[in-house]
Enzyme design. Structure first.
Site, PDB file in Angstrom:
ATOM      1  N   LYS A  46       0.864  -1.130   0.024  1.00  8.11           N
ATOM      2  CA  LYS A  46       0.100  -0.055  -0.099  1.00  8.11           C
ATOM      3  C   LYS A  46       0.840   1.065   0.036  1.00  8.11           C
ATOM      4  O   LYS A  46       0.290   2.249  -0.031  1.00  8.11           O
ATOM      5  CB  LYS A  46      -0.949   0.173   1.188  1.00  8.11           C
ATOM      6  CG  LYS A  46      -1.778  -1.138   1.498  1.00  8.11           C
ATOM      7  CD  LYS A  46      -2.569  -1.037   2.692  1.00  8.11           C
ATOM      8  CE  LYS A  46      -3.274  -2.007   3.165  1.00  8.11           C
ATOM      9  NZ  LYS A  46      -3.769  -1.908   4.578  1.00  8.11           N
ATOM     10  N   GLY A  47       2.008   1.034   0.235  1.00  4.33           N
ATOM     11  CA  GLY A  47       2.913   2.336   0.665  1.00  4.33           C
ATOM     12  C   GLY A  47       3.056   3.447  -0.434  1.00  4.33           C
ATOM     13  O   GLY A  47       3.451   4.630  -0.067  1.00  4.33           O
ATOM     14  N   ASP A 103       7.428   3.108  -2.197  1.00  2.53           N
ATOM     15  CA  ASP A 103       7.793   4.188  -1.337  1.00  2.53           C
ATOM     16  C   ASP A 103       8.842   4.247  -0.891  1.00  2.53           C
ATOM     17  O   ASP A 103       9.463   5.495  -0.774  1.00  2.53           O
ATOM     18  CB  ASP A 103       6.474   4.103  -0.036  1.00  2.53           C
ATOM     19  CG  ASP A 103       6.718   2.417   0.573  1.00  2.53           C
ATOM     20  OD1 ASP A 103       7.448   1.803   0.077  1.00  2.53           O
ATOM     21  OD2 ASP A 103       6.188   2.359   1.560  1.00  2.53           O
ATOM     22  N   ASP A 106      14.486  -0.089   0.850  1.00  2.67           N
ATOM     23  CA  ASP A 106      15.126  -0.470   2.188  1.00  2.67           C
ATOM     24  C   ASP A 106      16.324  -1.459   2.001  1.00  2.67           C
ATOM     25  O   ASP A 106      17.387  -1.151   1.700  1.00  2.67           O
ATOM     26  CB  ASP A 106      13.991  -0.814   3.187  1.00  2.67           C
ATOM     27  CG  ASP A 106      14.502  -0.831   4.649  1.00  2.67           C
ATOM     28  OD1 ASP A 106      15.375   0.008   5.147  1.00  2.67           O
ATOM     29  OD2 ASP A 106      14.183  -1.573   5.308  1.00  2.67           O
ATOM     30  N   LYS A 134      17.128   4.216   1.371  1.00  3.53           N
ATOM     31  CA  LYS A 134      17.950   4.044   2.595  1.00  3.53           C
ATOM     32  C   LYS A 134      18.975   3.390   2.110  1.00  3.53           C
ATOM     33  O   LYS A 134      19.081   1.937   2.440  1.00  3.53           O
ATOM     34  CB  LYS A 134      17.094   3.232   3.688  1.00  3.53           C
ATOM     35  CG  LYS A 134      16.288   4.218   4.391  1.00  3.53           C
ATOM     36  CD  LYS A 134      16.125   3.373   5.807  1.00  3.53           C
ATOM     37  CE  LYS A 134      14.594   3.515   6.108  1.00  3.53           C
ATOM     38  NZ  LYS A 134      13.886   2.652   7.239  1.00  3.53           N
ATOM     39  N   PHE A 155      13.570   4.571  10.788  1.00  7.58           N
ATOM     40  CA  PHE A 155      12.290   4.065  10.613  1.00  7.58           C
ATOM     41  C   PHE A 155      11.256   5.212  10.123  1.00  7.58           C
ATOM     42  O   PHE A 155      11.083   6.032  11.173  1.00  7.58           O
ATOM     43  CB  PHE A 155      11.478   3.162  11.337  1.00  7.58           C
ATOM     44  CG  PHE A 155      10.424   2.293  10.844  1.00  7.58           C
ATOM     45  CD1 PHE A 155      10.547   1.325   9.915  1.00  7.58           C
ATOM     46  CD2 PHE A 155       9.172   2.815  11.053  1.00  7.58           C
ATOM     47  CE1 PHE A 155       9.348   0.632   9.338  1.00  7.58           C
ATOM     48  CE2 PHE A 155       8.152   2.209  10.555  1.00  7.58           C
ATOM     49  CZ  PHE A 155       8.296   1.126   9.666  1.00  7.58           C
ATOM     50  N   VAL A 156      10.515   5.566   8.970  1.00 10.84           N
ATOM     51  CA  VAL A 156      10.024   6.856   8.778  1.00 10.84           C
ATOM     52  C   VAL A 156       8.558   6.459   8.506  1.00 10.84           C
ATOM     53  O   VAL A 156       8.271   5.070   7.920  1.00 10.84           O
ATOM     54  CB  VAL A 156      10.402   7.554   7.351  1.00 10.84           C
ATOM     55  CG1 VAL A 156      11.798   8.232   8.065  1.00 10.84           C
ATOM     56  CG2 VAL A 156      10.744   6.818   6.429  1.00 10.84           C
ATOM     57  N   ASP A 162       3.694   3.642   6.663  1.00 13.75           N
ATOM     58  CA  ASP A 162       3.184   3.237   7.895  1.00 13.75           C
ATOM     59  C   ASP A 162       3.949   2.620   9.044  1.00 13.75           C
ATOM     60  O   ASP A 162       5.065   2.338   8.521  1.00 13.75           O
ATOM     61  CB  ASP A 162       1.907   2.254   7.737  1.00 13.75           C
ATOM     62  CG  ASP A 162       2.415   0.771   7.337  1.00 13.75           C
ATOM     63  OD1 ASP A 162       3.447   0.799   6.511  1.00 13.75           O
ATOM     64  OD2 ASP A 162       2.074  -0.056   7.908  1.00 13.75           O
ATOM     65  N   ARG A 168      -0.261   6.503   7.511  1.00 13.16           N
ATOM     66  CA  ARG A 168      -0.076   6.945   5.969  1.00 13.16           C
ATOM     67  C   ARG A 168      -0.654   8.156   5.289  1.00 13.16           C
ATOM     68  O   ARG A 168      -0.277   8.736   4.589  1.00 13.16           O
ATOM     69  CB  ARG A 168      -0.933   5.762   5.526  1.00 13.16           C
ATOM     70  CG  ARG A 168      -0.375   4.217   5.471  1.00 13.16           C
ATOM     71  CD  ARG A 168      -0.903   3.247   4.668  1.00 13.16           C
ATOM     72  NE  ARG A 168      -0.769   2.208   5.181  1.00 13.16           N
ATOM     73  CZ  ARG A 168       0.254   1.182   4.516  1.00 13.16           C
ATOM     74  NH1 ARG A 168       1.257   1.833   3.904  1.00 13.16           N
ATOM     75  NH2 ARG A 168       0.362  -0.113   4.967  1.00 13.16           N
TER      76      ARG A 168
END
Ligand code: IMP
Ligand code: MG
Length: 180
Positions: A46-47, A103, A106, A134, A155-156, A162, A168
């Site tokens: 969903k990000g 989004d 990572d 990142k 962690f953002v 989320d 979100r």
């Protein structure tokens, strides 16, 4: 981690205005790069949906939108093992130019898996666009073609991202302040 947090515990890292300005630049660059091509913009749910909604409205090329969804995080904040495909694209990608939108890049594990999955559909090309990168967290070799912002290993949340499904809707990107 987050149930006891509310919005005032989020420290801003990127303001809504900073994000909008960068998304504008990315939109121009992508529109130029794909000027005479038709593209399929594939968002990773969903990000990516907030970023994708803003980005596609700045694109001037011919495009269609589709979505994929993978699961690997559960309710935690660490990638756990092999991603699982929960939703696949409905469009036929063969011969088409695909722009995958996520989004954040990572560890790269889920995106690497998704890129391979999409390549298997014989598209003309696949490129990757992420709002956040990142690089210090990378576990596999993946690079994005378009990057909004490089950020430190924190962690953002916000602007689609989320923590256990919360935050979100925030119009900025921030991180949860350490409690105590
Ligand atoms: P990967 O580790 O690169 O496979 O990341 C997979 C997914 O984890 C990303 O698409 C995000 O949805 C999520 N993720 C990674 N880092 C963060 C973060 O700092 N905040 C929120 N979600 C994150
Ligand atoms: Mg994601």
């Amino acid at each position: 981690m987050t149930d006891s947090h509310d919005r005032s515990d989020i420290e801003c890292l990127l303001t809504g205005d900073e994000i909008a300005a960068r998304v504008d630049q990315l939109g121009r660059q992508i529109s130029t790069d794909y000027a005479d091509r038709e593209m399929v913009v594939v968002g990773v749910l969903k990000g990516s949906w907030v970023f994708m909604a803003d980005l596609v409205r700045r694109l001037t090329c011919r495009l269609t939108c589709d979505f994929v969804r993978v699961s690997s995080y559960g309710m935690g904040t660490e990638t756990s093992g092999e991603p699982q495909l929960l939703l696949d694209v409905r469009e036929t990608l063969a011969g088409k130019h695909v722009l995958l939108i996520d989004d954040i890049l990572d560890t790269g594990v889920s995106i690497q898996w998704l890129l391979r999955h999409l390549q298997g559909k014989a598209p003309a090309s696949v490129r990757l666009c992420v709002l956040l990168d990142k690089p210090s967290r990378r576990r596999v070799e993946v690079r994005a073609d378009y990057i909004g912002f490089e950020i430190p290993d924190k962690f953002v949340v916000g602007y689609g991202l989320d923590a256990a499904e919360r935050f979100r809707e925030l119009p900025f990107v921030g991180y949860v302040k350490a409690s105590g």
